[in-house]
Design a protein around this motif. Sequence first.
Motif, PDB file in Angstrom:
ATOM      1  N   GLY B  24       0.795  -1.217   0.000  1.00  0.00           N
ATOM      2  CA  GLY B  24       0.000   0.000   0.000  1.00  0.00           C
ATOM      3  C   GLY B  24       0.831   1.272   0.000  1.00  0.00           C
ATOM      4  N   THR B  25       2.117   1.166   0.365  1.00  0.00           N
ATOM      5  CA  THR B  25       2.977   2.344   0.294  1.00  0.00           C
ATOM      6  C   THR B  25       3.363   2.587  -1.170  1.00  0.00           C
ATOM      7  N   LEU B  26       3.184   3.799  -1.623  1.00  0.00           N
ATOM      8  CA  LEU B  26       3.555   4.126  -2.998  1.00  0.00           C
ATOM      9  C   LEU B  26       5.062   4.005  -3.185  1.00  0.00           C
ATOM     10  N   ASP B  27       5.475   3.568  -4.376  1.00  0.00           N
ATOM     11  CA  ASP B  27       6.892   3.404  -4.658  1.00  0.00           C
ATOM     12  C   ASP B  27       7.225   4.087  -5.983  1.00  0.00           C
ATOM     13  N   PRO B  28       7.406   5.423  -5.946  1.00  0.00           N
ATOM     14  CA  PRO B  28       7.672   6.153  -7.190  1.00  0.00           C
ATOM     15  C   PRO B  28       8.948   5.705  -7.893  1.00  0.00           C
ATOM     16  N   GLN B  29       9.949   5.303  -7.109  1.00  0.00           N
ATOM     17  CA  GLN B  29      11.202   4.830  -7.728  1.00  0.00           C
ATOM     18  C   GLN B  29      10.940   3.566  -8.559  1.00  0.00           C
ATOM     19  N   GLY B  30      10.169   2.666  -7.957  1.00  0.00           N
ATOM     20  CA  GLY B  30       9.827   1.438  -8.675  1.00  0.00           C
ATOM     21  C   GLY B  30       9.013   1.719  -9.918  1.00  0.00           C
ATOM     22  N   GLU B  31       8.081   2.661  -9.820  1.00  0.00           N
ATOM     23  CA  GLU B  31       7.265   3.006 -10.997  1.00  0.00           C
ATOM     24  C   GLU B  31       8.124   3.567 -12.112  1.00  0.00           C
ATOM     25  N   THR B  32       9.080   4.409 -11.727  1.00  0.00           N
ATOM     26  CA  THR B  32       9.975   4.995 -12.731  1.00  0.00           C
ATOM     27  C   THR B  32      10.780   3.911 -13.433  1.00  0.00           C
ATOM     28  N   ILE B  33      11.281   2.961 -12.649  1.00  0.00           N
ATOM     29  CA  ILE B  33      12.058   1.866 -13.246  1.00  0.00           C
ATOM     30  C   ILE B  33      11.180   1.061 -14.194  1.00  0.00           C
ATOM     31  N   GLN B  34       9.946   0.781 -13.777  1.00  0.00           N
ATOM     32  CA  GLN B  34       9.058  -0.012 -14.627  1.00  0.00           C
ATOM     33  C   GLN B  34       8.796   0.694 -15.953  1.00  0.00           C
ATOM     34  N   LYS B  35       8.592   2.017 -15.882  1.00  0.00           N
ATOM     35  CA  LYS B  35       8.362   2.771 -17.126  1.00  0.00           C
ATOM     36  C   LYS B  35       9.595   2.744 -18.020  1.00  0.00           C
ATOM     37  N   ALA B  36      10.756   2.866 -17.396  1.00  0.00           N
ATOM     38  CA  ALA B  36      12.004   2.829 -18.169  1.00  0.00           C
ATOM     39  C   ALA B  36      12.154   1.477 -18.860  1.00  0.00           C
ATOM     40  N   LEU B  37      11.828   0.411 -18.131  1.00  0.00           N
ATOM     41  CA  LEU B  37      11.950  -0.935 -18.710  1.00  0.00           C
ATOM     42  C   LEU B  37      11.012  -1.082 -19.899  1.00  0.00           C
ATOM     43  N   ARG B  38       9.797  -0.552 -19.756  1.00  0.00           N
ATOM     44  CA  ARG B  38       8.831  -0.624 -20.852  1.00  0.00           C
ATOM     45  C   ARG B  38       9.369   0.116 -22.075  1.00  0.00           C
ATOM     46  N   THR B  39       9.956   1.284 -21.830  1.00  0.00           N
ATOM     47  CA  THR B  39      10.549   2.061 -22.924  1.00  0.00           C
ATOM     48  C   THR B  39      11.678   1.283 -23.602  1.00  0.00           C
TER      49      THR B  39
END
Lengths: 89, 89
Positions: B24-39
């Motif tokens: 439930g804690t937001l993880d902006p760092q993880g989200e950024t990494i996931q977006k980078a991986l998708r790119t």
Amino acid sequence: MTETDTMTDTKTRIAKVYINLKEGTLDPQGETIQKALRTMGYSKALSVRCGKVYEIEMEDDSPESKKQLEEICQRALANPVIEKFEIKW
Amino acid sequence: MTETDTMTDTKTRIAKVYINLKEGTLDPQGETIQKALRTMGYSKALSVRCGKVYEIEMEDDSPESKKQLEEICQRALANPVIEKFEIKW
């Protein structure tokens, strides 16, 4: 079943990626933590080394997914010059 | 020969501490990494959550050491509001 179904269903797999500094690589962050612990009175902590864990939700655990995750570690998450990684499915 | 002898010449023990964000804690760092991986074309990585590992060399694995390490995690390494920790000896 569409790709969307797979995503929202419980068919996805969480893989854990552990990234640690290679033996012999200096770890100033760890040294700083160890010194701070000593200052706080925790005399039994002799040394500290820092690493990272990534919990990555993969679409599935197919060979293609495993290949992608291996590449992700080598190309994006770890610095192969100073770090080693381990993947656990 | 005991297990202790086989590890090193000293009696020290390496404990691993895993620190992860609570559910439930937001993880902006993880989200950024996931977006980078998708790119980068890694479509199978659906989400990423980041955590830390500390390899801590303790003087021994006595009850006193275990108590110190538990305290170290609660007071120094983890933020109990948003993070959970796990110790493996």
